[in-house]
Motif scaffolding. Structure first.
Motif, PDB file in Angstrom:
ATOM      1  N   UNK A 186      -5.644  74.487  62.528  1.00  0.00           N
ATOM      2  CA  UNK A 186      -6.898  73.750  62.625  1.00  0.00           C
ATOM      3  C   UNK A 186      -6.855  72.472  61.782  1.00  0.00           C
ATOM      4  N   UNK A 187      -6.483  72.629  60.512  1.00  0.00           N
ATOM      5  CA  UNK A 187      -6.505  71.464  59.617  1.00  0.00           C
ATOM      6  C   UNK A 187      -5.468  70.437  60.067  1.00  0.00           C
ATOM      7  N   UNK A 188      -4.232  70.895  60.321  1.00  0.00           N
ATOM      8  CA  UNK A 188      -3.185  69.923  60.640  1.00  0.00           C
ATOM      9  C   UNK A 188      -3.465  69.234  61.983  1.00  0.00           C
ATOM     10  N   UNK A 189      -4.001  69.957  62.960  1.00  0.00           N
ATOM     11  CA  UNK A 189      -4.253  69.323  64.260  1.00  0.00           C
ATOM     12  C   UNK A 189      -5.326  68.251  64.146  1.00  0.00           C
ATOM     13  N   UNK A 190      -6.420  68.598  63.463  1.00  0.00           N
ATOM     14  CA  UNK A 190      -7.511  67.624  63.391  1.00  0.00           C
ATOM     15  C   UNK A 190      -7.072  66.395  62.582  1.00  0.00           C
ATOM     16  N   UNK A 191      -6.398  66.613  61.444  1.00  0.00           N
ATOM     17  CA  UNK A 191      -5.956  65.461  60.649  1.00  0.00           C
ATOM     18  C   UNK A 191      -5.019  64.593  61.488  1.00  0.00           C
ATOM     19  N   UNK A 192      -4.044  65.215  62.178  1.00  0.00           N
ATOM     20  CA  UNK A 192      -3.082  64.379  62.893  1.00  0.00           C
ATOM     21  C   UNK A 192      -3.720  63.696  64.099  1.00  0.00           C
ATOM     22  N   UNK A 193      -4.660  64.387  64.768  1.00  0.00           N
ATOM     23  CA  UNK A 193      -5.298  63.727  65.920  1.00  0.00           C
ATOM     24  C   UNK A 193      -6.121  62.530  65.469  1.00  0.00           C
ATOM     25  N   UNK A 194      -6.951  62.724  64.438  1.00  0.00           N
ATOM     26  CA  UNK A 194      -7.822  61.624  63.988  1.00  0.00           C
ATOM     27  C   UNK A 194      -6.988  60.525  63.325  1.00  0.00           C
ATOM     28  N   UNK A 195      -6.000  60.928  62.530  1.00  0.00           N
ATOM     29  CA  UNK A 195      -5.201  59.952  61.770  1.00  0.00           C
ATOM     30  C   UNK A 195      -4.323  59.091  62.653  1.00  0.00           C
ATOM     31  N   UNK A 216      -3.484  63.901  71.328  1.00  0.00           N
ATOM     32  CA  UNK A 216      -4.461  63.343  70.380  1.00  0.00           C
ATOM     33  C   UNK A 216      -5.876  63.748  70.762  1.00  0.00           C
ATOM     34  N   UNK A 217      -6.052  64.093  72.035  1.00  0.00           N
ATOM     35  CA  UNK A 217      -7.368  64.567  72.484  1.00  0.00           C
ATOM     36  C   UNK A 217      -7.488  66.071  72.257  1.00  0.00           C
ATOM     37  N   UNK A 218      -6.484  66.833  72.738  1.00  0.00           N
ATOM     38  CA  UNK A 218      -6.590  68.303  72.600  1.00  0.00           C
ATOM     39  C   UNK A 218      -6.698  68.717  71.132  1.00  0.00           C
ATOM     40  N   UNK A 219      -5.953  68.020  70.271  1.00  0.00           N
ATOM     41  CA  UNK A 219      -5.957  68.434  68.866  1.00  0.00           C
ATOM     42  C   UNK A 219      -7.252  68.109  68.138  1.00  0.00           C
ATOM     43  N   UNK A 272       1.515  70.840  62.480  1.00  0.00           N
ATOM     44  CA  UNK A 272       0.839  71.211  63.711  1.00  0.00           C
ATOM     45  C   UNK A 272       1.872  71.623  64.772  1.00  0.00           C
ATOM     46  N   UNK A 273       2.982  70.873  64.859  1.00  0.00           N
ATOM     47  CA  UNK A 273       4.039  71.228  65.822  1.00  0.00           C
ATOM     48  C   UNK A 273       4.618  72.606  65.502  1.00  0.00           C
ATOM     49  N   UNK A 274       4.852  72.829  64.196  1.00  0.00           N
ATOM     50  CA  UNK A 274       5.457  74.111  63.780  1.00  0.00           C
ATOM     51  C   UNK A 274       4.544  75.283  64.164  1.00  0.00           C
ATOM     52  N   UNK A 275       3.230  75.079  64.020  1.00  0.00           N
ATOM     53  CA  UNK A 275       2.285  76.158  64.365  1.00  0.00           C
ATOM     54  C   UNK A 275       2.324  76.446  65.865  1.00  0.00           C
ATOM     55  N   UNK A 276       2.552  75.372  66.642  1.00  0.00           N
ATOM     56  CA  UNK A 276       2.634  75.580  68.090  1.00  0.00           C
ATOM     57  C   UNK A 276       3.876  76.394  68.443  1.00  0.00           C
TER      58      UNK A 276
END
Ligand code: ASP
Length: 481
Positions: free
Chosen positions: A68-77, A338-341, A229-233
């Motif tokens: 959750x944290x890594x996806x949102x940070x990377x999508x917004x960032x 960037x949208x899905x995350x 985020x990639x690693x979690x996937x």
């Protein structure tokens, strides 16, 4: 020969989904056959039976916080501020519109079908009390929701969230029978043992914005989150192979635990059908039309592609636990990461159309059979509180049941009344979770489609920045023209 090969590749591509569906049905069959055994099953034996399923749930839950944290940070960032603002507004607009449509549909259905009418005799003197329900005012619940948006300690937010607790003052000796209103209770608080997902999402968005604004200086940290985020996937792809076994045992234990089916159908059958019709209409009419209007395509292909996700949502009854798989599947379908995350983690926390619809129907259903009159104004109040209750509900099994206390309060019903619908809630929960996940997934397709041009423009700029030669080539080509 060709047909045979086609069949083989269909089986190969959908093996996991087929196995998971078999897991759900197998679980129902096992649960029903074990119920007919003469000795009743003790709580301990049921615990043994659901053990493999609980382990599967724990594996999925393990991924939630880091993903959750890594996806949102990377999508917004990874977007510039104006584009991430646009994506955020589009997503929130979509969440708001669909939730309001779901609640309105629920209210229309429950008022016309009237599933609670004439039921009071059937429930008789059944006054089963739910002791664990909290006694708080609606404003306390709403203020807790806002407080939890800003966790004072991020580490604590990963495992606990703030909760107001009202403690009854000692009884008046001269009149011990006198009811003390909740407003006179002493206000205290405690930290409940569940992840404060909403607080983490807010912080992740803020951190993402900051990293995006820092440009080169923020790159290292942004790369770290993108890589996490990639690693979690990758881990999700491994864990998901346990889903057939996991849902098999979860469903079997749940069916085994359910008391008498016949009695339930008589009392709660119509209520159950009202919620189910609402969920189906919301999915196949409301969301599908919205999807068609924006993308000009029918949603069936996307829904078909999501089958593994939907079976998992049904089997686990948790949109948060399904989140890793939802993101992965949408990525594979070609929706911009960037949208899905952004849309999926935020959506699985606050966008719960199924839950909102169910909360409105359930509260009015209880008012109907308790013969508590409700005005038009109260119906509006129910819609508003049901919307907030769905935002506040965590993406975990039966979270909606807990936040419904607030909705019951608006029609003047005590929190203990949720005991009337408890018996079928585990099954309704699975259906509403599936609709919650569909809402998030179609939402990310819609936001992706609305943002396509801007995203590809941004890709062009990034490419040119990375390779200035291309810029020179374009300039040359332009000057020749
Ligand atoms: N179980 C639901 C979900 O995870 C929430 C609820 O309605 O109880 O989406």
């Amino acid at each position: 020969m060709k047909i045979f090969q086609k069949k083989k590749s269909f089986l190969k591509d959908n093996l996991l989904t087929i196995l998971t569906v078999v897991g759900v049905f197998g679980g129902v069959i096992l649960g029903i056959s074990l119920r007919s055994s003469t000795d009743p099953w003790s709580k301990r034996h049921i615990m043994y039976l659901e053990f493999p399923g609980k382990i599967f749930l724990r594996m999925l839950k393990m991924l939630i916080v880091p993903l959750l944290v890594s996806s949102v940070v990377s999508a917004v960032g990874s977007l510039d501020l104006s584009l991430s603002k646009k994506i955020a507004f589009r997503s929130i607009g979509y969440y708001a519109v669909t939730t309001v449509l779901a609640v309105t549909l629920g209210i229309i259905l429950v008022v016309t079908i009237r599933p609670g009418a004439g039921l009071s005799e059937k429930f008789g003197n059944e006054t089963s009390q739910v002791q664990s329900v909290r006694n708080v005012l609606t404003q306390d619940t709403l203020m807790d929701l806002i407080r939890n948006l800003f966790p004072p300690n991020l580490i604590q937010a990963t495992f606990a969230q703030y909760q107001t607790v009202l403690v009854a003052p000692p009884k008046d000796d001269s009149d011990p029978e006198k009811e003390i209103p909740l407003t006179d209770y002493t206000i205290t608080n405690r930290y409940e043992n569940t992840t404060n997902v909403l607080g983490l999402v807010v912080f992740a968005i803020i951190l993402g914005v900051a990293l995006g604004m820092m440009k080169e200086k923020g790159k290292t940290l942004l790369n770290f989150f993108q890589s996490t985020s990639e690693a979690m996937m990758v881990i999700t792809r491994w864990v998901i192979w346990f889903s057939p076994v996991g849902v098999f045992f979860l469903v079997a234990a749940q069916v085994l635990e359910t008391k008498s089916f016949a009695g339930l159908v008589e009392k709660l059958g119509l209520y159950f059908m009202t919620v189910l019709i609402g969920l189906l209409v919301h999915c196949f009419i409301t969301l599908s039309i919205l999807y068609f209007l924006v993308t000009r395509k029918l949603p069936f292909k996307v829904l078909g592609g999501l089958s593994q996700v939907l079976v998992t949502a049904f089997g686990t009854a948790s949109s948060s636990a399904t989140m890793p798989l939802t993101i992965q599947t949408l990525d594979d379908m070609g929706i911009d990461p960037r949208v899905t995350r952004f849309v999926i983690p935020v959506g699985s926390t606050i966008n719960m159309d199924g839950t909102a619809l169910y909360e409105a129907v359930a509260a009015i259903f209880i008012a109907q059979f308790r013969k508590v009159p409700y005005s038009f104004g109260q119906l509006i109040a129910v819609s508003i509180t049901a919307t907030f209750a769905s935002i506040g509900a965590a993406g975990i099994p039966q979270a909606g049941l807990v936040t419904m206390v607030m909705v019951l309060d608006t029609v003047g019903l005590p929190s203990s009344d949720i005991s009337y619908i408890l018996a079928v809630d585990w099954l309704l929960d699975r259906f509403r979770t599936t609709i919650n996940v569909i809402g998030d997934s179609l939402g990310s397709c819609i936001v992706d489609s609305l943002s396509k041009n801007e995203l590809s423009k941004m890709d062009d700029i990034d490419r040119l920045n990375a390779d200035p030669h291309e810029l020179v080539e374009i300039a040359k080509a332009d000057s020749h023209v």
